[in-house]
Design a protein around this motif. Structure first.
Motif, PDB file in Angstrom:
ATOM      1  N   LEU A   1      -8.901  10.878  12.926  1.00 41.67           N
ATOM      2  CA  LEU A   1      -8.568  10.278  11.629  1.00 41.67           C
ATOM      3  C   LEU A   1      -9.831   9.810  10.930  1.00 41.67           C
ATOM      4  CD1 LEU A   1      -6.355   9.205   9.670  1.00 41.67           C
ATOM      5  CD2 LEU A   1      -6.425   7.072  10.976  1.00 41.67           C
ATOM      6  N   GLU A   2      -9.904  10.075   9.635  1.00 36.47           N
ATOM      7  CA  GLU A   2     -11.003   9.595   8.787  1.00 36.47           C
ATOM      8  C   GLU A   2     -10.380   9.049   7.508  1.00 36.47           C
ATOM      9  OE1 GLU A   2     -14.726  11.428   6.195  1.00 36.47           O
ATOM     10  OE2 GLU A   2     -13.578  12.756   7.495  1.00 36.47           O
ATOM     11  N   THR A   3     -10.803   7.865   7.070  1.00 38.77           N
ATOM     12  CA  THR A   3     -10.307   7.311   5.801  1.00 38.77           C
ATOM     13  C   THR A   3     -11.477   6.940   4.908  1.00 38.77           C
ATOM     14  OG1 THR A   3     -10.204   5.048   6.676  1.00 38.77           O
ATOM     15  CG2 THR A   3      -8.194   6.384   6.854  1.00 38.77           C
ATOM     16  N   TRP A   4     -11.245   7.024   3.613  1.00 43.42           N
ATOM     17  CA  TRP A   4     -12.222   6.590   2.605  1.00 43.42           C
ATOM     18  C   TRP A   4     -11.432   6.005   1.440  1.00 43.42           C
ATOM     19  CZ3 TRP A   4     -13.751   7.687  -2.475  1.00 43.42           C
ATOM     20  CH2 TRP A   4     -14.996   7.144  -2.846  1.00 43.42           C
ATOM     21  N   PHE A   5     -11.420   4.683   1.368  1.00 45.09           N
ATOM     22  CA  PHE A   5     -10.704   3.970   0.311  1.00 45.09           C
ATOM     23  C   PHE A   5     -11.735   3.230  -0.534  1.00 45.09           C
ATOM     24  CE2 PHE A   5      -7.294   5.185   2.870  1.00 45.09           C
ATOM     25  CZ  PHE A   5      -6.083   4.883   2.270  1.00 45.09           C
ATOM     26  N   THR A   6     -11.540   3.218  -1.858  1.00 50.53           N
ATOM     27  CA  THR A   6     -12.569   2.689  -2.744  1.00 50.53           C
ATOM     28  C   THR A   6     -11.984   1.906  -3.923  1.00 50.53           C
ATOM     29  OG1 THR A   6     -14.515   3.292  -4.067  1.00 50.53           O
ATOM     30  CG2 THR A   6     -12.666   4.818  -4.129  1.00 50.53           C
ATOM     31  N   PRO A   7     -12.731   0.928  -4.429  1.00 54.05           N
ATOM     32  CA  PRO A   7     -12.357   0.280  -5.680  1.00 54.05           C
ATOM     33  C   PRO A   7     -12.737   1.175  -6.860  1.00 54.05           C
ATOM     34  CG  PRO A   7     -14.319  -0.753  -4.774  1.00 54.05           C
ATOM     35  CD  PRO A   7     -13.872   0.295  -3.790  1.00 54.05           C
ATOM     36  N   GLN A   8     -12.545   0.707  -8.087  1.00 56.80           N
ATOM     37  CA  GLN A   8     -12.806   1.504  -9.288  1.00 56.80           C
ATOM     38  C   GLN A   8     -14.196   2.112  -9.341  1.00 56.80           C
ATOM     39  OE1 GLN A   8     -11.312   2.883 -11.803  1.00 56.80           O
ATOM     40  NE2 GLN A   8      -9.294   2.056 -11.420  1.00 56.80           N
ATOM     41  N   GLY A   9     -15.207   1.449  -8.846  1.00 57.24           N
ATOM     42  CA  GLY A   9     -16.576   1.954  -8.941  1.00 57.24           C
ATOM     43  C   GLY A   9     -16.901   3.118  -8.033  1.00 57.24           C
ATOM     44  N   TRP A  10     -15.959   3.602  -7.236  1.00 64.33           N
ATOM     45  CA  TRP A  10     -16.117   4.726  -6.327  1.00 64.33           C
ATOM     46  C   TRP A  10     -17.172   4.460  -5.252  1.00 64.33           C
ATOM     47  CZ3 TRP A  10     -12.755   8.765  -6.331  1.00 64.33           C
ATOM     48  CH2 TRP A  10     -11.952   8.897  -7.471  1.00 64.33           C
ATOM     49  N   GLY A  11     -17.394   3.184  -4.926  1.00 64.24           N
ATOM     50  CA  GLY A  11     -18.397   2.854  -3.925  1.00 64.24           C
ATOM     51  C   GLY A  11     -17.895   2.868  -2.499  1.00 64.24           C
TER      52      GLY A  11
ATOM     53  N   ILE B   1      -2.400  -0.085   2.329  1.00 67.46           N
ATOM     54  CA  ILE B   1      -3.243   0.020   1.137  1.00 67.46           C
ATOM     55  C   ILE B   1      -3.970  -1.313   0.950  1.00 67.46           C
ATOM     56  CG2 ILE B   1      -3.334   0.509  -1.336  1.00 67.46           C
ATOM     57  CD1 ILE B   1      -2.366   2.872   0.505  1.00 67.46           C
ATOM     58  N   PRO B   2      -5.318  -1.277   0.977  1.00 72.36           N
ATOM     59  CA  PRO B   2      -6.088  -2.516   0.939  1.00 72.36           C
ATOM     60  C   PRO B   2      -6.219  -3.128  -0.454  1.00 72.36           C
ATOM     61  CG  PRO B   2      -7.559  -0.631   1.110  1.00 72.36           C
ATOM     62  CD  PRO B   2      -6.167  -0.094   1.160  1.00 72.36           C
ATOM     63  N   GLU B   3      -6.463  -4.414  -0.465  1.00 68.37           N
ATOM     64  CA  GLU B   3      -6.747  -5.145  -1.703  1.00 68.37           C
ATOM     65  C   GLU B   3      -7.975  -4.527  -2.366  1.00 68.37           C
ATOM     66  OE1 GLU B   3      -5.839  -7.782  -4.511  1.00 68.37           O
ATOM     67  OE2 GLU B   3      -4.814  -7.968  -2.576  1.00 68.37           O
ATOM     68  N   GLY B   4      -7.934  -4.355  -3.686  1.00 69.64           N
ATOM     69  CA  GLY B   4      -9.071  -3.837  -4.429  1.00 69.64           C
ATOM     70  C   GLY B   4      -9.054  -2.345  -4.669  1.00 69.64           C
ATOM     71  N   ILE B   5      -8.012  -1.639  -4.200  1.00 69.08           N
ATOM     72  CA  ILE B   5      -7.938  -0.185  -4.374  1.00 69.08           C
ATOM     73  C   ILE B   5      -8.050   0.156  -5.859  1.00 69.08           C
ATOM     74  CG2 ILE B   5      -5.403  -0.081  -4.509  1.00 69.08           C
ATOM     75  CD1 ILE B   5      -7.455   2.450  -2.549  1.00 69.08           C
ATOM     76  N   GLY B   6      -8.744   1.257  -6.164  1.00 67.74           N
ATOM     77  CA  GLY B   6      -9.034   1.621  -7.550  1.00 67.74           C
ATOM     78  C   GLY B   6      -7.870   2.086  -8.386  1.00 67.74           C
ATOM     79  N   GLY B   7      -6.836   2.633  -7.766  1.00 66.84           N
ATOM     80  CA  GLY B   7      -5.641   3.018  -8.509  1.00 66.84           C
ATOM     81  C   GLY B   7      -5.621   4.423  -9.058  1.00 66.84           C
ATOM     82  N   ASP B   8      -6.640   5.237  -8.761  1.00 67.18           N
ATOM     83  CA  ASP B   8      -6.677   6.619  -9.228  1.00 67.18           C
ATOM     84  C   ASP B   8      -6.604   7.580  -8.036  1.00 67.18           C
ATOM     85  OD1 ASP B   8      -6.953   6.009 -11.945  1.00 67.18           O
ATOM     86  OD2 ASP B   8      -9.132   5.856 -11.786  1.00 67.18           O
ATOM     87  N   GLU B   9      -6.305   8.837  -8.354  1.00 67.10           N
ATOM     88  CA  GLU B   9      -6.272   9.864  -7.325  1.00 67.10           C
ATOM     89  C   GLU B   9      -7.634   9.964  -6.649  1.00 67.10           C
ATOM     90  OE1 GLU B   9      -4.560  14.363  -6.886  1.00 67.10           O
ATOM     91  OE2 GLU B   9      -5.810  13.964  -8.632  1.00 67.10           O
ATOM     92  N   TRP B  10      -7.617  10.200  -5.351  1.00 64.73           N
ATOM     93  CA  TRP B  10      -8.760  10.350  -4.456  1.00 64.73           C
ATOM     94  C   TRP B  10      -9.478   9.041  -4.167  1.00 64.73           C
ATOM     95  CZ3 TRP B  10      -7.454  14.098  -1.897  1.00 64.73           C
ATOM     96  CH2 TRP B  10      -6.980  15.279  -2.460  1.00 64.73           C
ATOM     97  N   MET B  11      -8.899   7.919  -4.558  1.00 62.04           N
ATOM     98  CA  MET B  11      -9.483   6.621  -4.208  1.00 62.04           C
ATOM     99  C   MET B  11      -8.905   6.074  -2.916  1.00 62.04           C
ATOM    100  SD  MET B  11     -10.047   4.678  -7.796  1.00 62.04           S
ATOM    101  CE  MET B  11     -11.524   5.019  -8.740  1.00 62.04           C
TER     102      MET B  11
END
Length: 186
Positions: A48-58, A76-86
């Motif tokens: 398993l590999e995960t990559w979750f990001t806020p709006q800044g794609w960091g 789903i963690p706090e701060g998620i960016g809300g767009d596809e692939w985030m």
């Protein structure tokens, strides 16, 4: 009441009994059960590999993803960016693809909240490619298991299968379970 397209997943070593309890229905209720499909769950050895990001794609958000006995769980963690692939969840499998074959694929996804997710199956060597399929607008209803089915898939290369799920548009705190993988040659 009509029950249609019931899909039952099981390990090939199990005996199966399907039980329907209609004790809460009013007398005289007519019930029709049709299209029962029994599917053998594919034992997938995976990483398993995960990559979750806020709006800044960091990146840097942790969904607490766990893969155990072929079942993935995450929140789903706090701060998620809300767009596809985030909210990318990748399952690196050991399933070798034959480019001359056609495959049947299904997976069950459970979510505590409603939203839109993305599913994509590709090869390990080209994760940005779309060798099996890409489906970017799959609606999921909280509390109702989604059995996602692709009746016929082919892939151009003889590679190892990479399963990608994106939960970047799901609400914060949503608990996700991915399970009951079925991948078989047709």
């Amino acid at each position: 009441v009509e029950v249609r397209k019931l899909a039952v997943s099981m390990d090939s070593n199990e005996n199966m009994m399907i039980i329907f309890d209609f004790g809460r229905f009013a007398p005289g209720t007519e019930v029709t059960i049709s299209d029962i499909e029994v599917r053998e769950v594919t034992p997938i050895q995976a990483r398993l590999e995960t990559w979750f990001t806020p709006q800044g794609w960091g990146g840097g958000l942790d969904p607490q993803g766990v893969l155990s006995n072929g079942v993935v769980t995450l929140t789903i963690p706090e701060g998620i960016g809300g767009d596809e692939w985030m909210g990318q969840t990748k399952i690196h499998t050991n399933f070798e693809i034959d480019p001359t074959a056609t495959y049947y694929y299904s997976v069950t996804i459970e979510s505590t909240e409603s939203g839109v997710i993305t599913l994509k199956n590709t090869s390990e060597s080209d994760p940005s490619g779309v060798e099996f399929f890409y489906d970017g607008g799959v609606e999921i209803t909280g509390g109702t298991p989604l059995v996602y089915v692709r009746e016929e898939m082919t892939m151009a290369s003889d590679e190892t299968l990479l399963l990608i799920f994106d939960f970047g548009r799901m609400p914060v705190g949503t608990q996700i379970t991915i399970k009951d993988f079925v991948i078989r040659e047709k």
